[in-house]
Design a protein around this motif. Structure first.
Motif, PDB file in Angstrom:
ATOM      1  N   PHE A   4       0.781  -1.309   0.092  1.00 10.95           N
ATOM      2  CA  PHE A   4       0.029  -0.152   0.040  1.00 10.95           C
ATOM      3  C   PHE A   4       0.926   1.302   0.190  1.00 10.95           C
ATOM      4  CE2 PHE A   4      -2.268   3.504   2.280  1.00 10.95           C
ATOM      5  CZ  PHE A   4      -3.027   3.646   1.665  1.00 10.95           C
ATOM      6  N   MET A   5       1.790   1.380   1.083  1.00 10.62           N
ATOM      7  CA  MET A   5       2.654   2.451   0.983  1.00 10.62           C
ATOM      8  C   MET A   5       3.528   2.490  -0.143  1.00 10.62           C
ATOM      9  SD  MET A   5       1.879   3.825   3.758  1.00 10.62           S
ATOM     10  CE  MET A   5       3.129   5.260   3.914  1.00 10.62           C
ATOM     11  N   LYS A   6       4.021   1.551  -1.045  1.00  8.61           N
ATOM     12  CA  LYS A   6       4.927   1.621  -2.209  1.00  8.61           C
ATOM     13  C   LYS A   6       3.858   2.111  -3.143  1.00  8.61           C
ATOM     14  CE  LYS A   6       7.779  -2.302  -1.098  1.00  8.61           C
ATOM     15  NZ  LYS A   6       8.447  -3.540  -1.454  1.00  8.61           N
ATOM     16  N   ASN A   7       2.732   1.965  -3.082  1.00 10.22           N
ATOM     17  CA  ASN A   7       2.035   2.550  -4.336  1.00 10.22           C
ATOM     18  C   ASN A   7       1.427   4.041  -4.066  1.00 10.22           C
ATOM     19  OD1 ASN A   7       1.969   0.368  -5.759  1.00 10.22           O
ATOM     20  ND2 ASN A   7       0.392  -0.676  -4.655  1.00 10.22           N
ATOM     21  N   LEU A  29      -4.800  16.423  -9.839  1.00  7.36           N
ATOM     22  CA  LEU A  29      -5.050  15.457  -8.723  1.00  7.36           C
ATOM     23  C   LEU A  29      -5.808  14.184  -9.104  1.00  7.36           C
ATOM     24  CD1 LEU A  29      -5.464  17.570  -5.456  1.00  7.36           C
ATOM     25  CD2 LEU A  29      -3.359  16.421  -6.407  1.00  7.36           C
ATOM     26  N   TYR A  30      -6.936  14.601  -9.738  1.00  5.72           N
ATOM     27  CA  TYR A  30      -7.686  13.704 -10.470  1.00  5.72           C
ATOM     28  C   TYR A  30      -7.070  12.733 -11.581  1.00  5.72           C
ATOM     29  CZ  TYR A  30     -12.378  11.907 -11.871  1.00  5.72           C
ATOM     30  OH  TYR A  30     -13.433  10.918 -12.196  1.00  5.72           O
ATOM     31  N   TYR A  31      -6.323  13.596 -12.422  1.00  6.72           N
ATOM     32  CA  TYR A  31      -5.501  12.965 -13.515  1.00  6.72           C
ATOM     33  C   TYR A  31      -4.460  12.036 -12.818  1.00  6.72           C
ATOM     34  CZ  TYR A  31      -2.386  12.231 -17.359  1.00  6.72           C
ATOM     35  OH  TYR A  31      -1.570  11.897 -18.364  1.00  6.72           O
ATOM     36  N   LEU A  32      -4.007  12.152 -11.807  1.00  4.93           N
ATOM     37  CA  LEU A  32      -2.863  11.425 -11.227  1.00  4.93           C
ATOM     38  C   LEU A  32      -3.638  10.172 -10.756  1.00  4.93           C
ATOM     39  CD1 LEU A  32      -0.559  13.782  -9.311  1.00  4.93           C
ATOM     40  CD2 LEU A  32       0.005  12.242 -11.193  1.00  4.93           C
ATOM     41  N   LYS A  33      -4.922  10.385 -10.123  1.00  4.03           N
ATOM     42  CA  LYS A  33      -5.660   9.356  -9.429  1.00  4.03           C
ATOM     43  C   LYS A  33      -6.131   8.139 -10.505  1.00  4.03           C
ATOM     44  CE  LYS A  33      -7.746   7.079  -6.149  1.00  4.03           C
ATOM     45  NZ  LYS A  33      -7.137   6.643  -4.876  1.00  4.03           N
ATOM     46  N   ASN A  37      -3.654   4.079 -11.811  1.00  2.92           N
ATOM     47  CA  ASN A  37      -4.449   2.960 -11.311  1.00  2.92           C
ATOM     48  C   ASN A  37      -4.957   3.086 -10.127  1.00  2.92           C
ATOM     49  OD1 ASN A  37      -3.618   1.448 -13.877  1.00  2.92           O
ATOM     50  ND2 ASN A  37      -1.583   1.126 -12.611  1.00  2.92           N
ATOM     51  N   ASN A  38      -5.622   4.314  -9.733  1.00  2.00           N
ATOM     52  CA  ASN A  38      -6.378   4.661  -8.543  1.00  2.00           C
ATOM     53  C   ASN A  38      -5.292   4.382  -7.507  1.00  2.00           C
ATOM     54  OD1 ASN A  38      -9.028   5.499  -9.109  1.00  2.00           O
ATOM     55  ND2 ASN A  38      -9.092   3.303  -9.902  1.00  2.00           N
ATOM     56  N   ASN A  39      -4.050   4.513  -7.335  1.00  2.00           N
ATOM     57  CA  ASN A  39      -3.218   4.699  -6.350  1.00  2.00           C
ATOM     58  C   ASN A  39      -3.286   5.698  -5.333  1.00  2.00           C
ATOM     59  OD1 ASN A  39      -1.547   2.633  -7.554  1.00  2.00           O
ATOM     60  ND2 ASN A  39      -0.015   3.549  -7.774  1.00  2.00           N
ATOM     61  N   TRP A  58     -11.503  11.194  -4.339  1.00  2.00           N
ATOM     62  CA  TRP A  58     -10.171  10.641  -4.705  1.00  2.00           C
ATOM     63  C   TRP A  58      -8.709  10.936  -4.028  1.00  2.00           C
ATOM     64  CZ3 TRP A  58     -13.099  14.387  -7.212  1.00  2.00           C
ATOM     65  CH2 TRP A  58     -12.573  15.475  -7.505  1.00  2.00           C
ATOM     66  N   VAL A  59      -9.251  11.636  -2.912  1.00  2.00           N
ATOM     67  CA  VAL A  59      -7.941  12.172  -2.057  1.00  2.00           C
ATOM     68  C   VAL A  59      -7.863  11.135  -0.868  1.00  2.00           C
ATOM     69  CG1 VAL A  59      -6.607  13.865  -0.508  1.00  2.00           C
ATOM     70  CG2 VAL A  59      -7.491  14.528  -2.879  1.00  2.00           C
ATOM     71  N   GLU A  60      -6.796  10.418  -0.731  1.00  2.00           N
ATOM     72  CA  GLU A  60      -7.042   9.534   0.524  1.00  2.00           C
ATOM     73  C   GLU A  60      -6.737  10.091   1.810  1.00  2.00           C
ATOM     74  OE1 GLU A  60      -7.912   6.791  -2.168  1.00  2.00           O
ATOM     75  OE2 GLU A  60      -6.398   8.432  -2.412  1.00  2.00           O
ATOM     76  N   SER A  61      -5.570  11.118   1.887  1.00  2.00           N
ATOM     77  CA  SER A  61      -5.217  11.627   3.227  1.00  2.00           C
ATOM     78  C   SER A  61      -4.688  12.990   2.931  1.00  2.00           C
ATOM     79  CB  SER A  61      -4.184  10.782   3.859  1.00  2.00           C
ATOM     80  OG  SER A  61      -2.980  10.838   3.343  1.00  2.00           O
TER      81      SER A  61
END
Length: 327
Positions: A4-7, A29-33, A37-39, A58-61
């Motif tokens: 998880f952390m590596k991704n 940010l949305y483009y990156l997500k 691959n939804n990292n 789409w922002v986890e933290s």
């Protein structure tokens, strides 16, 4: 280190607390997500902005990081990607060296002993529209100003946010909806004035019919404007005060044309490529997305206040734009 952390994608947001500054990060940010691959997206900032980014699914933290020591403590080691939106990234160079992400990208601006050595970089350009500049960075120049896909990626997060809104808006197919944004959180120098906007609304109704609906969008600091508008009691004016990001996106999505000061919500309209009339105290290329249906109005001289832009001038550009849209 877990998979998880590596991704994880760790992103240093530019150190600006303003609403519009944050809105212009959302397309990148949305483009990156979607591209990675939804990292998980983890954000780091010198300002406490969790209230804003928690509204984005789409922002986890989000981490409020006061200094480089805090950066080093909270930034994940060996993550997949480090991104810096900051034009001067000396501290991110140290984070990159110690945390060793698989890839790191950022802006190139200063040369010095602590200047980052990015895996991919573009020169920082403070005359390029901020949202498209971030997109150009994270897409590694695939989405430059000439890309036919740029409007699609600018608008994508706001279409997504609007889907999460349950804000009630009555849809009337026969009516034209005009969004009005008379606010400006940075100060009165950015405000054309509510009196001018009300005169403009009356002029538009006289010249273009009474079936136009005006959605007036106000931020949390526009309490005086809210009080004045409530006294109008006009059935052709809908008031929208202190809305969430999903609700703002929904209201702007419903509009056919937007007239706005240089304010945060105006960037939702610009990223959606809405027909747009911007009323600015001066020309600010980094906050303006120029497209076929946008018009930016500024005072006649550099020293003149924003209020010197006449109602007649704005009405004339509105009439020209609306006639092109419906003919």
């Amino acid at each position: 280190m877990s998979d998880f952390m590596k991704n994880v994608i760790g992103i240093f947001i530019r150190s600006r607390p303003f609403f519009g500054s944050q809105i212009t990060t959302l397309p990148a940010l949305y483009y990156l997500k979607k591209t990675y691959n939804n990292n998980p997206i983890n954000l780091f900032s010198r300002y406490e902005l969790s209230w804003f980014y928690e509204q984005c699914p789409w922002v986890e933290s989000f981490s409020f990081s006061k200094n480089i020591l805090s950066d080093l403590r909270v930034f994940p080691k060996n993550c997949h990607l480090l991104v810096s939106f900051q034009p001067s990234s000396e501290s991110q160079s140290i984070v990159k060296f110690i945390k060793r992400p698989s890839e790191a990208i950022g802006f190139k601006r200063k040369q010095g002993i602590f200047s980052p050595s990015w895996d991919f970089e573009i020169p920082f350009n403070d005359s390029e529209y901020r949202a498209s500049h971030y997109l150009r960075l994270v897409s590694k120049n695939k989405l430059d100003k000439n890309s036919t896909e740029l409007p699609q990626h600018l608008s994508a997060p706001f279409h997504e946010l609007a889907k999460h809104s349950k804000y009630p808006i009555s849809y009337t197919p026969s009516s034209t909806r005009i969004a009005i944004m008379p606010g400006g959180g940075a100060g009165n120098f950015k405000k054309w004035g509510l009196k001018n906007y009300l005169e403009l609304i009356n002029a538009i109704r006289e010249n273009h019919g009474s079936d136009i609906i005006f959605d007036i969008i106000l931020g949390p600091s526009e309490t005086e404007e809210l009080s004045t508008l409530k006294k109008q009691k006009a059935n052709y004016i809908n008031l929208h005060h202190n809305l969430s990001l999903p609700d703002l996106s929904k209201v702007v999505n419903f509009s056919q044309l937007v007239i706005a000061n240089d304010c945060g919500p105006s960037h939702i309209a610009q990223c959606l490529s809405k027909p747009y009339i911007g009323i600015y105290d001066k020309l600010k290329p980094e906050w303006i997305f120029q497209h076929a249906d946008s018009k930016i109005l500024t005072p006649p001289t550099d020293s003149a206040p924003i209020s010197s832009i006449s109602v007649e001038t704005v009405k004339a550009h509105f009439s020209n734009m609306i006639s092109r849209l419906y003919n």
